[in-house]
Design a protein around this motif. Structure first.
Motif, PDB file in Angstrom:
ATOM      1  N   PRO A 117       0.790  -1.237   0.000  1.00 23.28           N
ATOM      2  CA  PRO A 117       0.000   0.000   0.000  1.00 23.28           C
ATOM      3  C   PRO A 117       0.819   1.282   0.000  1.00 23.28           C
ATOM      4  N   GLU A 118       2.046   1.264   0.545  1.00 26.34           N
ATOM      5  CA  GLU A 118       2.850   2.481   0.610  1.00 26.34           C
ATOM      6  C   GLU A 118       3.811   2.606  -0.565  1.00 26.34           C
ATOM      7  N   ALA A 119       3.756   1.680  -1.497  1.00 26.48           N
ATOM      8  CA  ALA A 119       4.729   1.658  -2.590  1.00 26.48           C
ATOM      9  C   ALA A 119       4.665   2.928  -3.421  1.00 26.48           C
ATOM     10  N   GLY A 120       5.839   3.360  -3.876  1.00 25.38           N
ATOM     11  CA  GLY A 120       5.933   4.460  -4.812  1.00 25.38           C
ATOM     12  C   GLY A 120       6.433   3.961  -6.149  1.00 25.38           C
ATOM     13  N   PHE A 121       6.380   4.807  -7.144  1.00 25.28           N
ATOM     14  CA  PHE A 121       6.786   4.431  -8.492  1.00 25.28           C
ATOM     15  C   PHE A 121       8.067   5.167  -8.880  1.00 25.28           C
ATOM     16  N   LEU A 122       8.697   4.695  -9.918  1.00 23.70           N
ATOM     17  CA  LEU A 122      10.021   5.093 -10.390  1.00 23.70           C
ATOM     18  C   LEU A 122      11.090   4.522  -9.463  1.00 23.70           C
ATOM     19  N   HIS A 123      12.350   4.711  -9.837  1.00 26.20           N
ATOM     20  CA  HIS A 123      13.442   3.996  -9.174  1.00 26.20           C
ATOM     21  C   HIS A 123      13.575   4.336  -7.701  1.00 26.20           C
ATOM     22  N   ASP A 124      13.216   5.554  -7.305  1.00 27.40           N
ATOM     23  CA  ASP A 124      13.382   5.963  -5.909  1.00 27.40           C
ATOM     24  C   ASP A 124      12.055   6.189  -5.197  1.00 27.40           C
ATOM     25  N   GLY A 125      10.950   5.769  -5.808  1.00 23.25           N
ATOM     26  CA  GLY A 125       9.659   5.858  -5.153  1.00 23.25           C
ATOM     27  C   GLY A 125       9.071   7.250  -5.091  1.00 23.25           C
ATOM     28  N   ARG A 126       9.613   8.190  -5.859  1.00 23.25           N
ATOM     29  CA  ARG A 126       9.155   9.579  -5.759  1.00 23.25           C
ATOM     30  C   ARG A 126       7.740   9.780  -6.279  1.00 23.25           C
ATOM     31  N   ALA A 127       7.333   8.995  -7.266  1.00 24.16           N
ATOM     32  CA  ALA A 127       6.020   9.194  -7.885  1.00 24.16           C
ATOM     33  C   ALA A 127       4.939   8.548  -7.026  1.00 24.16           C
ATOM     34  N   ARG A 128       3.942   9.327  -6.644  1.00 27.08           N
ATOM     35  CA  ARG A 128       2.859   8.825  -5.795  1.00 27.08           C
ATOM     36  C   ARG A 128       1.729   8.211  -6.590  1.00 27.08           C
ATOM     37  N   SER A 129       1.801   8.298  -7.901  1.00 30.89           N
ATOM     38  CA  SER A 129       0.755   7.757  -8.760  1.00 30.89           C
ATOM     39  C   SER A 129       1.369   7.433 -10.112  1.00 30.89           C
ATOM     40  N   LEU A 130       0.636   6.667 -10.914  1.00 27.86           N
ATOM     41  CA  LEU A 130       1.096   6.378 -12.268  1.00 27.86           C
ATOM     42  C   LEU A 130       1.136   7.656 -13.100  1.00 27.86           C
ATOM     43  N   GLU A 131       0.213   8.561 -12.856  1.00 24.63           N
ATOM     44  CA  GLU A 131       0.221   9.832 -13.576  1.00 24.63           C
ATOM     45  C   GLU A 131       1.518  10.584 -13.316  1.00 24.63           C
ATOM     46  N   GLU A 132       1.926  10.673 -12.051  1.00 24.55           N
ATOM     47  CA  GLU A 132       3.182  11.348 -11.740  1.00 24.55           C
ATOM     48  C   GLU A 132       4.360  10.641 -12.391  1.00 24.55           C
ATOM     49  N   ALA A 133       4.356   9.299 -12.393  1.00 25.18           N
ATOM     50  CA  ALA A 133       5.463   8.556 -12.997  1.00 25.18           C
ATOM     51  C   ALA A 133       5.613   8.908 -14.473  1.00 25.18           C
ATOM     52  N   ILE A 134       4.503   8.999 -15.173  1.00 28.19           N
ATOM     53  CA  ILE A 134       4.556   9.361 -16.598  1.00 28.19           C
ATOM     54  C   ILE A 134       5.097  10.769 -16.765  1.00 28.19           C
ATOM     55  N   LEU A 135       4.631  11.692 -15.922  1.00 25.76           N
ATOM     56  CA  LEU A 135       5.012  13.097 -16.076  1.00 25.76           C
ATOM     57  C   LEU A 135       6.447  13.372 -15.646  1.00 25.76           C
ATOM     58  N   TRP A 136       7.111  12.429 -14.983  1.00 23.23           N
ATOM     59  CA  TRP A 136       8.530  12.575 -14.672  1.00 23.23           C
ATOM     60  C   TRP A 136       9.397  12.182 -15.863  1.00 23.23           C
ATOM     61  N   HIS A 137       8.806  11.601 -16.909  1.00 19.41           N
ATOM     62  CA  HIS A 137       9.596  11.205 -18.073  1.00 19.41           C
ATOM     63  C   HIS A 137      10.207  12.430 -18.736  1.00 19.41           C
ATOM     64  N   GLY A 138      11.517  12.394 -18.924  1.00 13.73           N
ATOM     65  CA  GLY A 138      12.223  13.425 -19.672  1.00 13.73           C
ATOM     66  C   GLY A 138      13.135  12.765 -20.681  1.00 13.73           C
ATOM     67  N   GLY A 139      14.038  13.516 -21.266  1.00 12.85           N
ATOM     68  CA  GLY A 139      14.971  12.925 -22.213  1.00 12.85           C
ATOM     69  C   GLY A 139      14.252  12.180 -23.316  1.00 12.85           C
ATOM     70  N   GLU A 140      14.560  10.892 -23.461  1.00 13.10           N
ATOM     71  CA  GLU A 140      13.944  10.087 -24.509  1.00 13.10           C
ATOM     72  C   GLU A 140      12.454   9.859 -24.271  1.00 13.10           C
ATOM     73  N   GLY A 141      11.982  10.089 -23.048  1.00  9.55           N
ATOM     74  CA  GLY A 141      10.569   9.922 -22.747  1.00  9.55           C
ATOM     75  C   GLY A 141       9.767  11.197 -22.818  1.00  9.55           C
ATOM     76  N   LEU A 142      10.405  12.284 -23.220  1.00  8.81           N
ATOM     77  CA  LEU A 142       9.735  13.587 -23.182  1.00  8.81           C
ATOM     78  C   LEU A 142       8.545  13.648 -24.129  1.00  8.81           C
ATOM     79  N   ALA A 143       8.678  13.056 -25.315  1.00  7.50           N
ATOM     80  CA  ALA A 143       7.569  13.106 -26.275  1.00  7.50           C
ATOM     81  C   ALA A 143       6.356  12.344 -25.742  1.00  7.50           C
ATOM     82  N   ALA A 144       6.580  11.198 -25.113  1.00  6.84           N
ATOM     83  CA  ALA A 144       5.470  10.433 -24.544  1.00  6.84           C
ATOM     84  C   ALA A 144       4.808  11.210 -23.406  1.00  6.84           C
ATOM     85  N   ARG A 145       5.621  11.867 -22.589  1.00  6.74           N
ATOM     86  CA  ARG A 145       5.061  12.709 -21.524  1.00  6.74           C
ATOM     87  C   ARG A 145       4.179  13.804 -22.124  1.00  6.74           C
TER      88      ARG A 145
END
Length: 516
Positions: free
Chosen positions: A467-495
């Motif tokens: 229940p307390e799990a976070g997303f991305l490598h360091d758990g910073r994203a509190r939701s899947l939406e946040e995980a997507i919006l942290w995409h930069g670099g090669e993921g910037l277009a998808a974001r």
């Protein structure tokens, strides 16, 4: 050639080493899989079938064949409790299920300080992070960053290192290291210790507002950034050259299937110079295998630094719990020469354990357990919103990194993971994700901004299991939406594609991800 002239010497050497290692991968290990098992070659007819079934689809009107069985024939039913990631593959036989159960017992074993009344459980530390594998991978699920001052975040570790100058003249093995340990604190920060030995300190995190992202339709999303610190340092300050890289434990499902993906199929997806001009330049992390004494394709870890599950298990015993095994024989774990009391402390290595604290047999059983944790079935594959979200996922270009399907190798003596159509949604390559996610600590040939594409299977069950799990490598994203919006670099277009979708379409895409 103009692009090469503007590269740093480090990048030139790193890419040259990668190219050379890929060529070597066709050599001594070509007839074997990552775990040493014999690979049976595909026939031309089988290769054609694989190419056809793994081609990116064009029809999104209905569910696709076999899509619900993400883990192939070993897929298990989707549970609605915290045990969803803890089931054995559905196609194991009776004897294999017994080995799985024994491996699970070892995975959950609490290790104690040496000397103890039993040689099977002593040897903890002297410095360590957790006392069992299960303490980090709780219910075989994802970990989390600290959620308050009383949370020791045992499911998070902090890797340490000093970036090395990549020199083409260095030795063959050294070319794959990427970073040297801190001279005092080693490769990993240990916030726990046995009596009489000082723990290295404590991990702290403060959260700050990183960015407010405007979303189509009038909404906004707030992204938080972690600010990490290592406090109460018991052995003096870190070297000024040392960088830190916090990582939360990933979920454990489907790892044996990832290990069984043909090396050539992953390498075929690499495009380090972005020859096709799509803005995606994934590349493999070629790492040195101490087990096979050769370069191998990295498949596991947030930067694809580990080639096999056996090595991953040995590395975790060594760094996280301070235990010696045949692949990591030092009984003091990650203690450095500067930590003399730690190296002199009693250990649990015993002749009855083969001279180790974790015997070769125990290491193999834990490896078997981690290799055969089942992938749950997809949910709601015929739901209209999920189908719409799937189409949007593909339309946004996400499969350029999150490759949907592979077919595993034919492995002699292992029918349970042979020739399986699987849906991990990853290419298992490194991608530059931009400065927002960079931590400046190279790993192998991965730079501090490059991360391995994580598999997405099981994504909708992460919070159910942890229940307390976070997303991305360091758990910073509190939701899947946040995980997507942290995409930069090669993921910037998808974001950008996601942020420009209307609220209903964004909800549909998230529903698709939750169905995995």
């Amino acid at each position: 050639m103009a692009g090469w002239r503007h590269m740093t010497g480090a990048r030139i050497a790193r890419r040259a080493a990668t190219a050379g290692a890929i060529a070597l991968l066709g050599g001594a290990l070509a007839a074997d899989g990552p775990d040493g098992a014999r690979i049976l070659p595909r026939t031309e007819a089988e290769a054609a079938r694989v190419a056809a079934i793994t081609a990116l689809p064009t029809d999104f009107a209905a569910p696709w064949a076999f899509e619900a069985n993400q883990g192939g024939a070993g897929t298990v039913r989707r549970r609605d409790d915290r045990e969803a990631f803890s089931l054995p593959q559905g196609n194991l036989d009776f004897a294999q299920r017994a080995d799985f159960a024994v491996g699970n017992g070892l995975f959950e074993r609490l290790w104690v300080t040496a000397p103890a009344s039993t040689i099977a459980s002593d040897g903890l530390g002297p410095l360590y992070n957790v006392r069992s594998c299960q303490d980090c991978h709780i219910k075989d699920g994802r970990g989390h960053a600290p959620v308050g001052p009383q949370d020791d975040a045992g499911s998070l570790v902090v890797r340490l290192g000093q970036p090395l100058d990549v020199d083409a003249a260095r030795g063959e093995i050294e070319a794959y290291l990427g970073a040297a340990p801190d001279p005092v604190y080693g490769h990993q920060f240990s916030d726990a210790s046995v009596p009489g030995i000082a723990a290295e300190g404590h991990v702290r995190v403060e959260w700050e507002e990183a960015e407010s992202v405007a979303l189509a339709g009038g909404g906004t999303a707030s992204l938080r950034r972690p600010v990490w610190s290592l406090e109460d340092l018991a052995y003096g300050p870190l070297s000024p050259d040392t960088r830190i890289s916090p990582r939360v434990a990933p979920q454990m499902i489907g790892l044996g299937l990832v290990e069984a993906i043909p090396e050539a199929d992953i390498l075929a997806l690499a495009d380090p110079e972005d020859a096709d001009g799509d803005g995606i330049s994934g590349r493999p992390n070629i790492v040195w295998s101490p087990e096979h004494d050769a370069p191998m394709l990295g498949r596991f870890g947030v930067r694809a630094t580990t080639p096999t599950l056996r090595q991953q298990a040995a590395d975790a015993f060594h760094a996280d719990i301070g235990l010696a095994s045949p692949l990591r024989p030092d009984p003091w774990g990650d203690c450095t020469e500067a930590q003399t009391a730690c190296r002199a402390a009693p250990h649990g290595a015993d002749p009855a354990q083969g001279g180790f604290e974790v015997s070769g047999e125990s290491l193999d059983l834990v490896t078997f357990y981690t290799r055969n944790l089942a992938v749950p079935a997809r949910a709601s594959v015929d739901d209209s919103a999920v189908l719409r979200g799937r189409e949007l996922f593909y339309g946004a270009g996400c499969p350029a990194c999150h490759r949907p399907t592979f077919v595993t190798d034919r492995i002699e003596g292992e029918p349970e993971r042979s020739f399986q159509l699987i849906w991990p949604y990853s290419d298992f390559l490194l991608h530059d994700m931009g400065p927002g996610l960079a931590d400046e600590l190279p790993a192998g040939q991965a730079t501090g901004a490059e991360w391995r594409t994580p598999p997405l299977w099981g994504l909708g069950l992460v919070r159910q299991v942890s229940p307390e799990a976070g997303f991305l490598h360091d758990g910073r994203a509190r939701s899947l939406e946040e995980a997507i919006l942290w995409h930069g670099g090669e993921g910037l277009a998808a974001r950008g594609a996601f942020a420009s979708m209307g609220p209903q379409d964004r909800a549909a895409l998230l529903a698709f991800l939750e169905s995995l």
